[in-house]
Design a protein around this motif. Structure first.
Motif, PDB file in Angstrom:
ATOM      1  N   ILE A 168       0.831  -1.198   0.000  1.00  0.00           N
ATOM      2  CA  ILE A 168       0.000   0.000   0.000  1.00  0.00           C
ATOM      3  C   ILE A 168       0.867   1.250   0.000  1.00  0.00           C
ATOM      4  CG2 ILE A 168      -1.830   1.260   1.192  1.00  0.00           C
ATOM      5  CD1 ILE A 168      -2.631  -1.468   0.033  1.00  0.00           C
ATOM      6  N   PHE A 169       1.909   1.232   0.818  1.00  0.00           N
ATOM      7  CA  PHE A 169       2.811   2.381   0.892  1.00  0.00           C
ATOM      8  C   PHE A 169       3.442   2.676  -0.459  1.00  0.00           C
ATOM      9  CE2 PHE A 169       7.243   3.822   1.347  1.00  0.00           C
ATOM     10  CZ  PHE A 169       7.021   5.068   1.908  1.00  0.00           C
ATOM     11  N   MET A 170       3.930   1.631  -1.134  1.00  0.00           N
ATOM     12  CA  MET A 170       4.559   1.826  -2.439  1.00  0.00           C
ATOM     13  C   MET A 170       3.524   2.181  -3.500  1.00  0.00           C
ATOM     14  SD  MET A 170       7.730   1.784  -2.014  1.00  0.00           S
ATOM     15  CE  MET A 170       8.148   1.931  -3.753  1.00  0.00           C
ATOM     16  N   ALA A 171       2.297   1.700  -3.331  1.00  0.00           N
ATOM     17  CA  ALA A 171       1.228   2.087  -4.251  1.00  0.00           C
ATOM     18  C   ALA A 171       0.996   3.595  -4.167  1.00  0.00           C
ATOM     19  CB  ALA A 171      -0.059   1.335  -3.919  1.00  0.00           C
ATOM     20  N   LEU A 172       1.044   4.134  -2.942  1.00  0.00           N
ATOM     21  CA  LEU A 172       0.899   5.573  -2.753  1.00  0.00           C
ATOM     22  C   LEU A 172       2.052   6.322  -3.416  1.00  0.00           C
ATOM     23  CD1 LEU A 172      -0.473   8.043  -1.465  1.00  0.00           C
ATOM     24  CD2 LEU A 172       0.879   7.599   0.606  1.00  0.00           C
ATOM     25  N   GLU A 173       3.272   5.797  -3.263  1.00  0.00           N
ATOM     26  CA  GLU A 173       4.434   6.421  -3.893  1.00  0.00           C
ATOM     27  C   GLU A 173       4.268   6.471  -5.405  1.00  0.00           C
ATOM     28  OE1 GLU A 173       7.809   7.307  -2.304  1.00  0.00           O
ATOM     29  OE2 GLU A 173       6.222   7.712  -0.841  1.00  0.00           O
ATOM     30  N   LEU A 174       3.876   5.351  -6.000  1.00  0.00           N
ATOM     31  CA  LEU A 174       3.703   5.273  -7.446  1.00  0.00           C
ATOM     32  C   LEU A 174       2.540   6.151  -7.906  1.00  0.00           C
ATOM     33  CD1 LEU A 174       4.210   1.418  -7.873  1.00  0.00           C
ATOM     34  CD2 LEU A 174       5.836   3.226  -8.493  1.00  0.00           C
ATOM     35  N   TYR A 175       1.491   6.190  -7.110  1.00  0.00           N
ATOM     36  CA  TYR A 175       0.329   7.038  -7.411  1.00  0.00           C
ATOM     37  C   TYR A 175       0.756   8.504  -7.478  1.00  0.00           C
ATOM     38  CZ  TYR A 175      -4.034   9.583  -6.434  1.00  0.00           C
ATOM     39  OH  TYR A 175      -5.082  10.455  -6.467  1.00  0.00           O
ATOM     40  N   LEU A 176       1.516   8.938  -6.489  1.00  0.00           N
ATOM     41  CA  LEU A 176       1.988  10.321  -6.452  1.00  0.00           C
ATOM     42  C   LEU A 176       2.936  10.607  -7.607  1.00  0.00           C
ATOM     43  CD1 LEU A 176       2.538  10.793  -2.605  1.00  0.00           C
ATOM     44  CD2 LEU A 176       0.737  11.788  -4.022  1.00  0.00           C
ATOM     45  N   ASP A 177       3.770   9.638  -7.952  1.00  0.00           N
ATOM     46  CA  ASP A 177       4.671   9.800  -9.105  1.00  0.00           C
ATOM     47  C   ASP A 177       3.847  10.063 -10.366  1.00  0.00           C
ATOM     48  OD1 ASP A 177       6.938   9.385  -7.576  1.00  0.00           O
ATOM     49  OD2 ASP A 177       7.065   7.249  -8.034  1.00  0.00           O
ATOM     50  N   PHE A 178       2.828   9.243 -10.575  1.00  0.00           N
ATOM     51  CA  PHE A 178       2.009   9.377 -11.786  1.00  0.00           C
ATOM     52  C   PHE A 178       1.264  10.708 -11.799  1.00  0.00           C
ATOM     53  CE2 PHE A 178      -1.719   9.048 -14.406  1.00  0.00           C
ATOM     54  CZ  PHE A 178      -1.275   8.355 -15.523  1.00  0.00           C
ATOM     55  N   ILE A 179       0.662  11.076 -10.668  1.00  0.00           N
ATOM     56  CA  ILE A 179      -0.101  12.326 -10.598  1.00  0.00           C
ATOM     57  C   ILE A 179       0.791  13.516 -10.920  1.00  0.00           C
ATOM     58  CG2 ILE A 179      -1.256  13.930  -9.020  1.00  0.00           C
ATOM     59  CD1 ILE A 179      -3.063  11.689  -9.913  1.00  0.00           C
ATOM     60  N   ASN A 180       1.999  13.525 -10.378  1.00  0.00           N
ATOM     61  CA  ASN A 180       2.912  14.642 -10.628  1.00  0.00           C
ATOM     62  C   ASN A 180       3.386  14.669 -12.072  1.00  0.00           C
ATOM     63  OD1 ASN A 180       3.741  16.337  -8.092  1.00  0.00           O
ATOM     64  ND2 ASN A 180       3.515  14.240  -7.352  1.00  0.00           N
ATOM     65  N   ILE A 181       3.670  13.502 -12.633  1.00  0.00           N
ATOM     66  CA  ILE A 181       4.048  13.438 -14.048  1.00  0.00           C
ATOM     67  C   ILE A 181       2.906  13.984 -14.909  1.00  0.00           C
ATOM     68  CG2 ILE A 181       4.398  11.828 -15.980  1.00  0.00           C
ATOM     69  CD1 ILE A 181       6.118  10.153 -14.089  1.00  0.00           C
ATOM     70  N   PHE A 182       1.681  13.571 -14.598  1.00  0.00           N
ATOM     71  CA  PHE A 182       0.500  14.038 -15.326  1.00  0.00           C
ATOM     72  C   PHE A 182       0.362  15.559 -15.237  1.00  0.00           C
ATOM     73  CE2 PHE A 182      -3.979  15.314 -14.613  1.00  0.00           C
ATOM     74  CZ  PHE A 182      -4.437  15.213 -15.934  1.00  0.00           C
ATOM     75  N   LEU A 183       0.532  16.114 -14.037  1.00  0.00           N
ATOM     76  CA  LEU A 183       0.371  17.555 -13.852  1.00  0.00           C
ATOM     77  C   LEU A 183       1.422  18.347 -14.617  1.00  0.00           C
ATOM     78  CD1 LEU A 183      -0.522  17.743 -10.045  1.00  0.00           C
ATOM     79  CD2 LEU A 183      -2.044  18.111 -11.996  1.00  0.00           C
ATOM     80  N   TYR A 184       2.671  17.869 -14.611  1.00  0.00           N
ATOM     81  CA  TYR A 184       3.723  18.588 -15.332  1.00  0.00           C
ATOM     82  C   TYR A 184       3.538  18.491 -16.843  1.00  0.00           C
ATOM     83  CZ  TYR A 184       6.326  19.471 -11.045  1.00  0.00           C
ATOM     84  OH  TYR A 184       6.702  19.944  -9.817  1.00  0.00           O
TER      85      TYR A 184
END
Length: 230
Positions: free
Chosen positions: A202-218
């Motif tokens: 779950i912790f790493m899922a959150l990390e990957l989720y945040l990675d994707f969201i930030n990539i999407f925003l940029y």
């Protein structure tokens, strides 16, 4: 030495798919919440009735992130899952504002580009034999510097170079994503057979989720600034 050499192929696949399943689930929740709030007009009503909505959501997301990270050793796995779902839902509320800033077509294009970009990073992080730990550490330092720089620019009312900041941010999260992908099975191997294994997923899922969201925003900012200049 390849960091995956200590794993069986089945073990690697199961570990990666488990975290990616939760990551994908989080993205679905975020997208669904945003779609409902935008299409129904509820988001505008929320802004009208709760003037400090953005600040409240930001603080809630910080608290949730800290809770999941700090509680990994003392929380139940089910509690972490609930907090993760709540986090994804609050992010859905926050990201609804994008629909009022960018064209929906641009948002859709940014998501597709982000998905392809992310999958390429998954392939790199999953197959590379190079240890990306040092790159990840450098990217964390770069992320801190980027956040501080943006805060100072806002504080002193200095016009931000959107494209430059977006490119720098995208490069930073490129390194962080590849690093997160690589360290995922390593962390799970250390917790194999213990109660920590599910929590780390779950912790790493959150990390990957945040990675994707930030990539999407940029990527969205890059595409949005380009379309606005045309």
């Amino acid at each position: 030495m390849n960091l995956y050499s200590v794993y069986s192929p089945d073990r690697i696949r199961k570990a990666v798919l488990n975290s990616f399943g939760w990551m994908a689930g989080g993205l679905v929740i975020t997208g669904a919440v945003s779609a409902v709030l935008y299409s129904s007009g509820t988001f505008l009503n929320m802004l009208y009735n709760v003037p400090m909505l953005s600040l409240i959501l930001a603080l809630a997301q910080i608290v949730l992130t800290i809770s999941i990270t700090a509680g990994i050793y003392r929380m139940k796995e089910s509690t972490m899952k609930v907090l993760y779902v709540i986090y994804a839902a609050t992010m859905g509320v926050s990201l609804t504002s994008l629909a009022y800033v960018y064209d929906l077509g641009t948002i859709a294009l940014a998501f597709v580009v982000s998905a392809v970009y992310f999958l390429c990073l998954v392939a790199i992080g999953y197959t590379t034999k190079m240890d990306l730990t040092r790159i990840g550490t450098i990217c964390i330092g770069g992320l801190i510097a980027l956040v501080i720089t943006q805060l100072l620019l806002i504080l002193f009312h200095v016009p931000m170079m959107v494209r430059l900041m977006s490119i720098v941010g995208l490069l930073i999260f490129t390194g962080l994503t590849a690093w997160d992908i690589q360290r995922l099975p390593v962390m799970l191997e250390q917790a194999e057979g213990t109660m920590m294994e599910g929590k780390l997923s779950i912790f790493m899922a959150l990390e990957l989720y945040l990675d994707f969201i930030n990539i999407f925003l940029y990527i969205l900012r890059l595409l949005g600034s380009r379309s606005s200049n045309n």
